[in-house]
Write a protein that holds these residues in place. Structure first.
Motif, PDB file in Angstrom:
ATOM      1  N   THR A 145       3.162  -5.437  -4.105  1.00 43.59           N
ATOM      2  CA  THR A 145       2.192  -4.396  -4.437  1.00 43.59           C
ATOM      3  C   THR A 145       1.370  -4.838  -5.653  1.00 43.59           C
ATOM      4  O   THR A 145       1.912  -5.397  -6.601  1.00 43.59           O
ATOM      5  N   ARG A 146       0.067  -4.585  -5.605  1.00 43.28           N
ATOM      6  CA  ARG A 146      -0.811  -4.934  -6.727  1.00 43.28           C
ATOM      7  C   ARG A 146      -1.427  -3.661  -7.301  1.00 43.28           C
ATOM      8  O   ARG A 146      -1.832  -2.773  -6.558  1.00 43.28           O
ATOM      9  N   GLU A 181     -10.823   4.590 -17.784  1.00 40.68           N
ATOM     10  CA  GLU A 181      -9.992   3.705 -16.970  1.00 40.68           C
ATOM     11  C   GLU A 181      -9.315   4.495 -15.855  1.00 40.68           C
ATOM     12  O   GLU A 181      -8.929   5.651 -16.042  1.00 40.68           O
ATOM     13  N   ILE A 182      -9.197   3.828 -14.700  1.00 36.38           N
ATOM     14  CA  ILE A 182      -8.456   4.397 -13.575  1.00 36.38           C
ATOM     15  C   ILE A 182      -7.561   3.301 -12.989  1.00 36.38           C
ATOM     16  O   ILE A 182      -7.657   2.133 -13.374  1.00 36.38           O
ATOM     17  N   GLU A 183      -6.701   3.695 -12.062  1.00 38.74           N
ATOM     18  CA  GLU A 183      -5.821   2.731 -11.420  1.00 38.74           C
ATOM     19  C   GLU A 183      -6.040   2.744  -9.909  1.00 38.74           C
ATOM     20  O   GLU A 183      -6.245   3.808  -9.303  1.00 38.74           O
ATOM     21  N   THR A 184      -6.012   1.555  -9.327  1.00 35.19           N
ATOM     22  CA  THR A 184      -6.155   1.357  -7.892  1.00 35.19           C
ATOM     23  C   THR A 184      -5.001   0.484  -7.432  1.00 35.19           C
ATOM     24  O   THR A 184      -4.644  -0.482  -8.115  1.00 35.19           O
ATOM     25  N   VAL A 185      -4.404   0.809  -6.286  1.00 36.90           N
ATOM     26  CA  VAL A 185      -3.186   0.117  -5.842  1.00 36.90           C
ATOM     27  C   VAL A 185      -3.369  -0.412  -4.421  1.00 36.90           C
ATOM     28  O   VAL A 185      -3.905   0.284  -3.551  1.00 36.90           O
ATOM     29  N   TYR A 186      -2.899  -1.650  -4.214  1.00 37.53           N
ATOM     30  CA  TYR A 186      -2.880  -2.257  -2.880  1.00 37.53           C
ATOM     31  C   TYR A 186      -1.429  -2.455  -2.457  1.00 37.53           C
ATOM     32  O   TYR A 186      -0.628  -3.038  -3.190  1.00 37.53           O
ATOM     33  N   ILE A 187      -1.101  -1.934  -1.265  1.00 38.00           N
ATOM     34  CA  ILE A 187       0.274  -1.987  -0.764  1.00 38.00           C
ATOM     35  C   ILE A 187       0.306  -2.810   0.518  1.00 38.00           C
ATOM     36  O   ILE A 187      -0.140  -2.337   1.576  1.00 38.00           O
ATOM     37  N   GLN A 232     -13.980   0.279  -5.975  1.00 36.26           N
ATOM     38  CA  GLN A 232     -12.552  -0.036  -5.978  1.00 36.26           C
ATOM     39  C   GLN A 232     -12.186  -0.865  -4.739  1.00 36.26           C
ATOM     40  O   GLN A 232     -11.401  -1.805  -4.814  1.00 36.26           O
ATOM     41  N   MET A 233     -12.774  -0.507  -3.601  1.00 36.95           N
ATOM     42  CA  MET A 233     -12.513  -1.268  -2.383  1.00 36.95           C
ATOM     43  C   MET A 233     -13.149  -2.648  -2.451  1.00 36.95           C
ATOM     44  O   MET A 233     -12.550  -3.644  -2.046  1.00 36.95           O
ATOM     45  N   LEU A 234     -14.385  -2.727  -2.981  1.00 45.14           N
ATOM     46  CA  LEU A 234     -15.051  -4.021  -3.080  1.00 45.14           C
ATOM     47  C   LEU A 234     -14.263  -4.972  -3.981  1.00 45.14           C
ATOM     48  O   LEU A 234     -14.075  -6.149  -3.652  1.00 45.14           O
ATOM     49  N   LEU A 235     -13.807  -4.454  -5.118  1.00 46.48           N
ATOM     50  CA  LEU A 235     -13.059  -5.309  -6.029  1.00 46.48           C
ATOM     51  C   LEU A 235     -11.738  -5.765  -5.410  1.00 46.48           C
ATOM     52  O   LEU A 235     -11.351  -6.927  -5.540  1.00 46.48           O
ATOM     53  N   ALA A 236     -11.052  -4.858  -4.722  1.00 45.42           N
ATOM     54  CA  ALA A 236      -9.794  -5.239  -4.076  1.00 45.42           C
ATOM     55  C   ALA A 236     -10.034  -6.315  -3.029  1.00 45.42           C
ATOM     56  O   ALA A 236      -9.259  -7.283  -2.912  1.00 45.42           O
ATOM     57  N   GLY A 271      -9.361 -11.867  -1.253  1.00 46.08           N
ATOM     58  CA  GLY A 271     -10.005 -12.821  -0.360  1.00 46.08           C
ATOM     59  C   GLY A 271     -10.342 -12.204   0.980  1.00 46.08           C
ATOM     60  O   GLY A 271     -10.229 -12.863   2.023  1.00 46.08           O
ATOM     61  N   ASP A 272     -10.799 -10.939   0.979  1.00 43.51           N
ATOM     62  CA  ASP A 272     -11.043 -10.208   2.214  1.00 43.51           C
ATOM     63  C   ASP A 272     -12.532 -10.130   2.551  1.00 43.51           C
ATOM     64  O   ASP A 272     -12.935  -9.334   3.388  1.00 43.51           O
ATOM     65  N   PHE A 273     -13.349 -10.962   1.880  1.00 43.82           N
ATOM     66  CA  PHE A 273     -14.748 -11.138   2.255  1.00 43.82           C
ATOM     67  C   PHE A 273     -14.917 -12.538   2.850  1.00 43.82           C
ATOM     68  O   PHE A 273     -14.118 -13.438   2.556  1.00 43.82           O
TER      69      PHE A 273
END
Length: 419
Positions: A110-111, A127-133, A175-179, A184-186
């Motif tokens: 998890t990131r 500041e906010i937090e975004t999480v990738y699972i 947030q989605m663009l940065l993730a 490496g999803d582009f």
């Protein structure tokens, strides 16, 4: 190799300090961002930059492709856009990503990103937090919609942080663009070596608005952002793979379904008004009978598009077999599935997680009643990235500093008294 972590001790959490690939440009925060604009808004911006009205549609499609298919964050990379137009756009607008304050990577892959945005009237950068699972068959991005929260749900860490402001539609989309940058999803970016990602398919296959804030209290910006994220000529995220989670802002639930078409999740957690008033205080304004009526009327809900009811398992609070029976009875007539969430502890929390055998008994009962009820294995607990644990790092630090100062003051007073 096994890793032993004390989840309550921040010193043992693995923190990766990630360089900001697209740092916020000094002095650029007063420029509006093209990220998150609707197609009509983007067309207006182009016309304002001097694009002839007859070229509006074509130029809008060009920029949309560069922003959301190619994922560029610099106007100079838009190869088929004239230099003059690129220069005019760069003078008046920005497409840069938010600043990455920290990137933390859990032992389970998890990131969590702490992202910093300009003040926009808040007095200081926020500041906010975004999480990738990442999981075997999918990768889920948990997105925030507000800085802080007003709802003060007693089991939720975010609820201990006061609301600072709403996020703009651009800040939600970014947030989605940065993730996607970081994973490496582009098309022009490789997946980082050693990254834990799904074994096949898109690296971000699902989006959930379950991060910081109540999405339906930022309705317009959330609807615009979801329109961008689901646009089939850009980020192209299926509406059936986008879930909006609400604590129960009843007047906006049906409207959200009509204007977004995304899946709905309800932060439920109790089967009677008395307990839910305590756990989810918005229930005092919109009690269970009103909430469930709104769910019955949610557009497009069916056995194929079920509403998810999130239910955090709190030891000796809401986890009895009688609670399970009442939950099943309460949801009759609603196309529903129940998401059981083991409570994720955070410093100062009042609750304990239910015993695992009790969670399994609870799950067995609701499953036998016909509700798909997987037990969500906690992910990212060691970096405070699990459900109910999000809170901006600066707020955590300020709280820690206040506690240290208070402890020092007490010790000083105690020492003076002894002298």
């Amino acid at each position: 190799m096994s890793v032993s972590l004390d989840l309550a001790d921040p010193k043992t959490r693995p923190v990766v300090e990630a360089p900001a690939l697209h740092p916020v440009r000094a002095g650029g925060e007063d420029k509006p961002s093209l990220i998150g604009m609707s197609r009509d808004e983007l067309g207006d911006a182009l016309v304002n930059a001097g694009v002839p009205e007859k070229q509006r549609r074509m130029r809008t499609a060009q920029l949309w492709h560069w922003l959301y298919v190619r994922g560029v964050s610099d106007f100079s990379h838009m190869a088929n856009v004239s230099k003059d137009l690129r220069a005019r756009l760069a003078e008046d607008y920005t497409i840069e990503r938010p600043e990455i304050v920290t990137e933390q990577i859990s032992v389970d892959g998890t990131r969590k990103w702490v992202l910093r945005f300009p003040p926009r009237g808040a007095g200081r950068p926020v500041e906010i937090e975004t999480v990738y699972i990442p999981e075997e068959g999918r990768g889920t991005l948990c997105v925030s919609s507000q800085v802080g929260c007003t709802l003060t749900c007693t089991f939720c860490h975010t609820g201990t942080q006061r609301l600072v402001r709403n996020l703009t539609s651009g800040e939600i989309v970014s947030q989605m663009l940065l993730a996607r940058d970081r994973l490496g999803d582009f098309p022009d970016i490789d997946t980082p070596a050693g990254a834990i990602v799904p074994s096949a398919g898109r690296l971000i296959s699902n989006v959930v608005l379950m991060g910081m804030g109540e999405p339906l209290y930022n309705f317009d910006n959330v609807v615009t952002a979801l329109g961008v994220i689901s646009d089939n000529e850009g980020l192209s995220m299926s509406r059936r793979r986008i879930t909006l989670s609400t604590s129960g802002v009843v007047p906006e639930i049906v409207r959200a379904g009509e204007e977004t078409g995304v899946m709905l999740a309800i932060s439920l957690h109790a089967v009677n008004d008395e307990l839910r008033n305590e756990l989810v205080p918005i229930n005092k304004k919109y009690p269970l009978d009103q909430l469930l009526d709104a769910c019955r009327n949610y557009p497009g809900s069916s056995n194929a598009r079920r509403i998810t009811f999130e239910y955090v398992m709190l030891k000796d609070v809401n986890d009895s077999l009688e609670d399970a029976k009442n939950l099943v009875r309460m949801l009759q007539g609603i196309p529903a599935k129940i998401n059981l969430i083991p409570f994720n502890p955070w410093p100062g929390s009042l609750y304990e997680c239910s015993d695992w055998d009790q969670i399994e008994r609870f799950a067995d009962y609701v499953n036998q009643a016909g509700y798909a009820s997987p037990i969500r294995t906690p992910r990212g607990r060691d970096i405070f990235a699990a459900c109910g644990q999000l809170k901006s790092e600066s707020e955590r630090m300020r709280k820690s500093d206040r506690e240290r100062m208070e402890s020092a003051r007490i010790l000083e007073l105690s020492g003076n008294g002894e002298a």
